[in-house]
Design a protein around this motif. Structure first.
Motif, mmCIF file in Angstrom:
data_model
loop_
_atom_site.group_PDB
_atom_site.id
_atom_site.type_symbol
_atom_site.label_atom_id
_atom_site.label_comp_id
_atom_site.label_asym_id
_atom_site.label_seq_id
_atom_site.Cartn_x
_atom_site.Cartn_y
_atom_site.Cartn_z
ATOM 1 N N MET A 1 8.868 -14.420 15.280
ATOM 2 C CA MET A 1 8.052 -15.076 14.263
ATOM 3 C C MET A 1 6.617 -14.558 14.308
ATOM 4 S SD MET A 1 8.440 -17.178 11.904
ATOM 5 C CE MET A 1 7.629 -18.298 10.873
ATOM 6 N N GLN A 2 6.111 -14.392 15.523
ATOM 7 C CA GLN A 2 4.737 -13.900 15.705
ATOM 8 C C GLN A 2 4.606 -12.493 15.125
ATOM 9 O OE1 GLN A 2 2.239 -15.602 17.305
ATOM 10 N NE2 GLN A 2 0.706 -14.003 17.273
ATOM 11 N N GLN A 3 5.623 -11.656 15.370
ATOM 12 C CA GLN A 3 5.582 -10.284 14.875
ATOM 13 C C GLN A 3 5.647 -10.242 13.357
ATOM 14 O OE1 GLN A 3 8.852 -8.547 16.928
ATOM 15 N NE2 GLN A 3 7.611 -7.955 18.722
ATOM 16 N N ILE A 4 6.418 -11.113 12.764
ATOM 17 C CA ILE A 4 6.500 -11.160 11.304
ATOM 18 C C ILE A 4 5.158 -11.546 10.713
ATOM 19 C CG2 ILE A 4 7.554 -12.378 9.350
ATOM 20 C CD1 ILE A 4 10.118 -12.564 11.047
ATOM 21 N N ASN A 5 4.484 -12.526 11.332
ATOM 22 C CA ASN A 5 3.159 -12.936 10.856
ATOM 23 C C ASN A 5 2.173 -11.778 10.966
ATOM 24 O OD1 ASN A 5 3.923 -15.497 10.179
ATOM 25 N ND2 ASN A 5 3.294 -16.413 12.118
ATOM 26 N N GLU A 6 2.211 -11.048 12.076
ATOM 27 C CA GLU A 6 1.306 -9.906 12.249
ATOM 28 C C GLU A 6 1.579 -8.825 11.211
ATOM 29 O OE1 GLU A 6 1.355 -8.441 16.247
ATOM 30 O OE2 GLU A 6 0.927 -10.416 17.093
ATOM 31 N N ILE A 7 2.856 -8.568 10.953
ATOM 32 C CA ILE A 7 3.212 -7.564 9.944
ATOM 33 C C ILE A 7 2.727 -7.994 8.570
ATOM 34 C CG2 ILE A 7 5.162 -6.502 8.727
ATOM 35 C CD1 ILE A 7 6.659 -6.562 11.447
ATOM 36 N N LEU A 8 2.913 -9.266 8.231
ATOM 37 C CA LEU A 8 2.462 -9.770 6.932
ATOM 38 C C LEU A 8 0.944 -9.708 6.807
ATOM 39 C CD1 LEU A 8 4.828 -12.834 6.400
ATOM 40 C CD2 LEU A 8 4.895 -10.625 5.235
ATOM 41 N N ILE A 9 0.238 -10.076 7.869
ATOM 42 C CA ILE A 9 -1.230 -10.050 7.841
ATOM 43 C C ILE A 9 -1.722 -8.610 7.714
ATOM 44 C CG2 ILE A 9 -3.299 -10.443 9.233
ATOM 45 C CD1 ILE A 9 -1.902 -13.007 10.273
ATOM 46 N N ASN A 10 -1.146 -7.702 8.499
ATOM 47 C CA ASN A 10 -1.546 -6.295 8.414
ATOM 48 C C ASN A 10 -1.245 -5.713 7.043
ATOM 49 O OD1 ASN A 10 -2.569 -6.200 11.010
ATOM 50 N ND2 ASN A 10 -0.645 -5.505 11.905
ATOM 51 N N GLY A 11 -0.106 -6.100 6.476
ATOM 52 C CA GLY A 11 0.227 -5.638 5.130
ATOM 53 C C GLY A 11 -0.749 -6.160 4.096
ATOM 54 N N ALA A 12 -1.110 -7.430 4.218
ATOM 55 C CA ALA A 12 -2.070 -8.017 3.275
ATOM 56 C C ALA A 12 -3.432 -7.351 3.394
ATOM 57 C CB ALA A 12 -2.188 -9.520 3.513
ATOM 58 N N ILE A 13 -3.858 -7.082 4.615
ATOM 59 C CA ILE A 13 -5.153 -6.413 4.818
ATOM 60 C C ILE A 13 -5.118 -5.014 4.226
ATOM 61 C CG2 ILE A 13 -6.683 -5.448 6.584
ATOM 62 C CD1 ILE A 13 -6.054 -7.958 8.273
ATOM 63 N N SER A 14 -4.020 -4.305 4.427
ATOM 64 C CA SER A 14 -3.885 -2.956 3.866
ATOM 65 C C SER A 14 -3.966 -2.981 2.350
ATOM 66 C CB SER A 14 -2.561 -2.330 4.309
ATOM 67 O OG SER A 14 -2.516 -2.176 5.699
ATOM 68 N N ILE A 15 -3.295 -3.950 1.748
ATOM 69 C CA ILE A 15 -3.326 -4.058 0.293
ATOM 70 C C ILE A 15 -4.740 -4.375 -0.188
ATOM 71 C CG2 ILE A 15 -2.530 -5.479 -1.655
ATOM 72 C CD1 ILE A 15 0.191 -5.660 -0.159
ATOM 73 N N LEU A 16 -5.449 -5.257 0.509
ATOM 74 C CA LEU A 16 -6.825 -5.594 0.119
ATOM 75 C C LEU A 16 -7.740 -4.382 0.229
ATOM 76 C CD1 LEU A 16 -7.267 -9.143 1.685
ATOM 77 C CD2 LEU A 16 -7.099 -8.539 -0.740
ATOM 78 N N VAL A 17 -7.577 -3.584 1.274
ATOM 79 C CA VAL A 17 -8.400 -2.379 1.433
ATOM 80 C C VAL A 17 -8.130 -1.411 0.282
ATOM 81 C CG1 VAL A 17 -8.744 -0.336 2.870
ATOM 82 C CG2 VAL A 17 -8.680 -2.586 3.923
ATOM 83 N N ILE A 18 -6.866 -1.254 -0.081
ATOM 84 C CA ILE A 18 -6.521 -0.366 -1.199
ATOM 85 C C ILE A 18 -7.130 -0.884 -2.493
ATOM 86 C CG2 ILE A 18 -4.596 0.438 -2.636
ATOM 87 C CD1 ILE A 18 -2.938 0.528 -0.005
ATOM 88 N N LEU A 19 -7.004 -2.192 -2.725
ATOM 89 C CA LEU A 19 -7.582 -2.777 -3.940
ATOM 90 C C LEU A 19 -9.097 -2.637 -3.969
ATOM 91 C CD1 LEU A 19 -5.392 -5.992 -4.345
ATOM 92 C CD2 LEU A 19 -5.271 -3.869 -5.669
ATOM 93 N N LEU A 20 -9.746 -2.798 -2.805
ATOM 94 C CA LEU A 20 -11.194 -2.625 -2.738
ATOM 95 C C LEU A 20 -11.568 -1.194 -3.099
ATOM 96 C CD1 LEU A 20 -14.010 -3.704 -2.027
ATOM 97 C CD2 LEU A 20 -13.550 -3.048 0.337
ATOM 98 N N GLY A 21 -10.809 -0.235 -2.583
ATOM 99 C CA GLY A 21 -11.062 1.163 -2.911
ATOM 100 C C GLY A 21 -10.916 1.432 -4.392
ATOM 101 N N ILE A 22 -9.890 0.863 -4.998
ATOM 102 C CA ILE A 22 -9.679 1.033 -6.436
ATOM 103 C C ILE A 22 -10.823 0.406 -7.223
ATOM 104 C CG2 ILE A 22 -8.188 0.348 -8.372
ATOM 105 C CD1 ILE A 22 -5.816 0.601 -6.377
ATOM 106 N N ALA A 23 -11.264 -0.782 -6.793
ATOM 107 C CA ALA A 23 -12.361 -1.462 -7.485
ATOM 108 C C ALA A 23 -13.653 -0.661 -7.383
ATOM 109 C CB ALA A 23 -12.561 -2.859 -6.906
ATOM 110 N N VAL A 24 -13.946 -0.123 -6.196
ATOM 111 C CA VAL A 24 -15.166 0.679 -6.026
ATOM 112 C C VAL A 24 -15.102 1.907 -6.922
ATOM 113 C CG1 VAL A 24 -16.434 2.130 -4.410
ATOM 114 C CG2 VAL A 24 -15.723 -0.149 -3.714
ATOM 115 N N LYS A 25 -13.958 2.557 -6.967
ATOM 116 C CA LYS A 25 -13.808 3.749 -7.809
ATOM 117 C C LYS A 25 -14.015 3.402 -9.282
ATOM 118 C CE LYS A 25 -10.736 7.471 -9.034
ATOM 119 N NZ LYS A 25 -9.382 7.919 -9.145
#
Length: 110
Positions: A1-25
């Motif tokens: 369960m802990q690993q699934i939460n970490e994977i979900l959090i890391n995935g969400a952070i990755s998506i936010l970073v990508i979206l931030l990059g798109i917004a800046v561009k």
């Protein structure tokens, strides 16, 4: 369960970073069309300087999170007025978040 939460959090952070990059561009392209590359350079420099300044005094002032963002916005806006450049808070937030990410990456050595 802990690993699934970490994977979900890391995935969400990755998506936010990508979206931030798109917004800046997207904002950069808009500003190039509207005011040219010089405007972008000015805003990027001011955002970087404001973030560094707010971060340096945050220990003394006790500012956290949203207060630091507001202080950075205020500093940037006062300087932009000197150049007769006007931006929305959301546009400023994007540049501030980009400057914060760059600062954090440089501290991490990335």
């Amino acid at each position: 369960m802990q690993q699934i939460n970490e994977i979900l959090i890391n995935g969400a952070i990755s998506i936010l970073v990508i979206l931030l990059g798109i917004a800046v561009k997207a904002i950069k392209e808009y500003l190039v069309q509207k005011g040219g590359e010089k405007t972008i350079k000015i805003v990027e420099i001011l955002a970087k300087n404001a973030v560094n300044a707010v971060e340096q005094v945050s220990a003394e002032t006790g500012f956290k999170g949203q207060d630091k963002l507001e202080q950075a916005r205020t500093k940037i806006r006062s300087e932009l007025n000197k150049y007769n450049i006007h931006m929305t808070d959301s546009d400023l937030d994007t540049f501030v978040e980009s400057a914060v990410k760059q600062m954090n990456d440089s501290w991490k050595g990335e």
